[in-house]
Design an enzyme around this catalytic site. Structure first.
Site, PDB file in Angstrom:
ATOM      1  N   LYS A   8       0.832  -1.208   0.000  1.00 55.36           N
ATOM      2  CA  LYS A   8       0.000   0.000   0.000  1.00 55.36           C
ATOM      3  C   LYS A   8       0.873   1.268   0.000  1.00 55.36           C
ATOM      4  CE  LYS A   8      -3.318   2.923   1.035  1.00 55.36           C
ATOM      5  NZ  LYS A   8      -4.504   3.316   0.381  1.00 55.36           N
ATOM      6  N   LYS A  44      17.002  11.792 -25.910  1.00 55.52           N
ATOM      7  CA  LYS A  44      16.749  12.951 -26.780  1.00 55.52           C
ATOM      8  C   LYS A  44      15.403  13.584 -26.423  1.00 55.52           C
ATOM      9  CE  LYS A  44      14.512  11.926 -30.254  1.00 55.52           C
ATOM     10  NZ  LYS A  44      13.386  11.842 -31.139  1.00 55.52           N
TER      11      LYS A  44
END
Ligand code: NAD
Length: 299
Positions: free
Chosen positions: A170, A241
Site C-alpha cells: 500500500k 533525446k
C-alpha cells in the site's frame, strides 16, 4: 459471521455497511458515536469499547487514521487484546506501519489471535461501491479463511506475503501515485504554458503509450521482471533525446521541472554507461544498483 468494526469514518463507514449488506452481523465502535447511526439503524449493535467489541466478535476489523490510533485501539487499556478470544482474527484495514503490524502480530499470537494487515485502496467511491483493492499480509491460511468476508469490501483481494506485506504494498502504491501527480503537474503546466489546451493534452496522453497503461501491462511484467534490457523496443538514446527536448522547451517557457531534470540526469548517467543502444528501460538498472536489489519475477 459476527464482525466487530472499529472506525466508521469516510472509509470504514461504507465498508461496514457493505459487510451488513453481505449478511454479516455487525458490532460497531467509534470515538464519535454519531458515526454509527446508519449502522445502528440497519440493525448493528453498539459496543462501548474495543475490548467489549472484541469479546462479541469472530472477526475484528479496524479502519483508523494511522498507526498511533491502531496501536492504542489494539493494545490500550480497553483495547482489543483484552477482549479477543483465542481463534479470533483481527485485520487492520488502515494505512499504517509494517513495524506496528508486526508488533501487533507478535503480541496477539500469545493470546491465540491471528493478526492480518489488510490496507485498502480505491477511495471513498470504492468503499461505497465495494470495489476496493485489498492488500493482505499475514499467515496465508488465515488469509484464505477471511478472504470471502473481505470480498464484501473490495472486489480485488490479494495476498501480498507475511505480516506487514500488505502495508508495504500500500505504501509503495501511494508513493507512486503521489509522486506521479507531481510529474503530471510539471507536464501539464509546461504543455499549457507552451500553448496547448489542457483538454487536448489530456486526449493525447490518454491515447498514447503511457495513457494506455503500457507501463503496468507490458513494461513491468515483460521487460523489468525478466531483466530484458537488451531487446530494444525504444532505444535509450531516443528517450534521452526526448526528455532533453522537453526540458529545453521548459527552459524556453520558464517552467520549472525539477523532477524531469532529475529524470534527465538519470538518462545521462545511463548513456555514460554506454547503454545508448539498449532499451529505454535500461536506467532502471541504475536504481537497482543504488538500492542493492533486482526487481525480477519470483515464482
Ligand atoms: P477518517 O478520519 O474519516 O476515519 C477514521 C475514523 O476512526 C473516524 O470515524 C474516527 O472517529 C475514528 N477513530 C479515530 N480514533 C479512534 C479511536 N481511538 N477509537 C475508535 N475510533 C477512532 O479516515 P478515513 O479517510 O476513513 O481513513 C481511514 C484509514 O484508511 C486511514 O488509515 C487512511 O489512510 C486509509 N485510507 C483512506 C482513503 C480515503 O480515500 N479516505 C483511501 C484508502 C485508505
Amino acid at each position: 459471521m459476527r464482525i466487530g468494526f472499529i472506525g466508521l469514518g469516510n472509509m470504514g463507514g461504507p465498508m461496514a455497511l457493505n459487510l451488513m449488506k453481505a449478511g454479516h452481523a455487525l458490532v460497531v465502535h467509534d470515538v464519535r458515536p454519531d458515526a454509527a447511526k446508519p449502522h445502528l439503524d440497519g440493525g448493528a449493535k453498539w459496543a462501548d469499547s474495543p475490548k467489549a467489541l472484541a469479546r462479541a466478535s469472530e472477526l475484528i476489523l479496524t479502519s483508523l487514521p494511522g498507526p498511533k490510533e491502531v496501536e492504542a485501539v489494539a493494545l490500550g487499556p480497553d483495547g482489543i487484546i483484552h477482549g479477543a478470544v483465542p481463534g479470533t482474527v483481527y485485520a487492520d484495514l488502515s494505512t499504517g506501519s509494517p513495524t506496528v503490524m508486526r508488533k501487533l502480530h507478535a503480541a496477539f499470537k500469545d493470546k491465540g489471535v491471528h493478526v492480518l494487515d489488510a490496507p485498502v485502496s480505491g477511495g471513498v467511491w470504492g468503499a461505497q461501491r465495494g470495489t476496493l483493492q485489498v492488500m493482505v499480509g499475514g499467515d496465508e491460511s488465515i488469509y484464505r479463511e477471511v478472504r470471502p468476508v473481505l470480498q464484501a469490501v473490495g472486489d480485488k483481494v490479494g495476498y501480498m506475503g507475511p505480516i506487514g506485506a500488505g502495508t508495504i504494498a500500500k505504501l509503495v502504491h501511494n508513493m507512486i501515485g503521489i509522486a506521479t501527480r507531481a510529474v503530471f503537474a510539471e507536464g501539464f503546466t509546461l504543455g499549457v504554458k507552451a500553448g496547448v489546451k489542457p483538454e487536448a493534452l489530456l486526449e493525447a496522453i490518454r491515447g498514447a503509450a503511457f495513457g494506455q497503461g503500457l507501463m503496468l501491462s507490458q513494461m513491468l511484467p515483460n521487460v523489468i521482471f525478466r531483466g530484458d534490457f537488451d531487446t530494444v523496443r525504444f532505444a535509450l538514446k531516443l528517450a534521452r533525446k526526448d526528455i532533453g527536448l522537453a526540458t529545453e522547451l521548459a527552459r524556453e517557457y520558464d517552467v520549472p521541472m525539477p523532477l524531469a531534470a532529475v529524470a534527465e540526469q538519470i538518462m545521462v548517467e545511463a548513456m555514460a554507461r554506454g547503454w545508448g543502444d539498449k532499451d529505454s528501460t535500461a536506467p532502471w538498472m541504475l536504481q537497482e544498483e543504488a538500492a542493492g536489489v533486482q526487481v525480477r519475477e519470483r515464482k
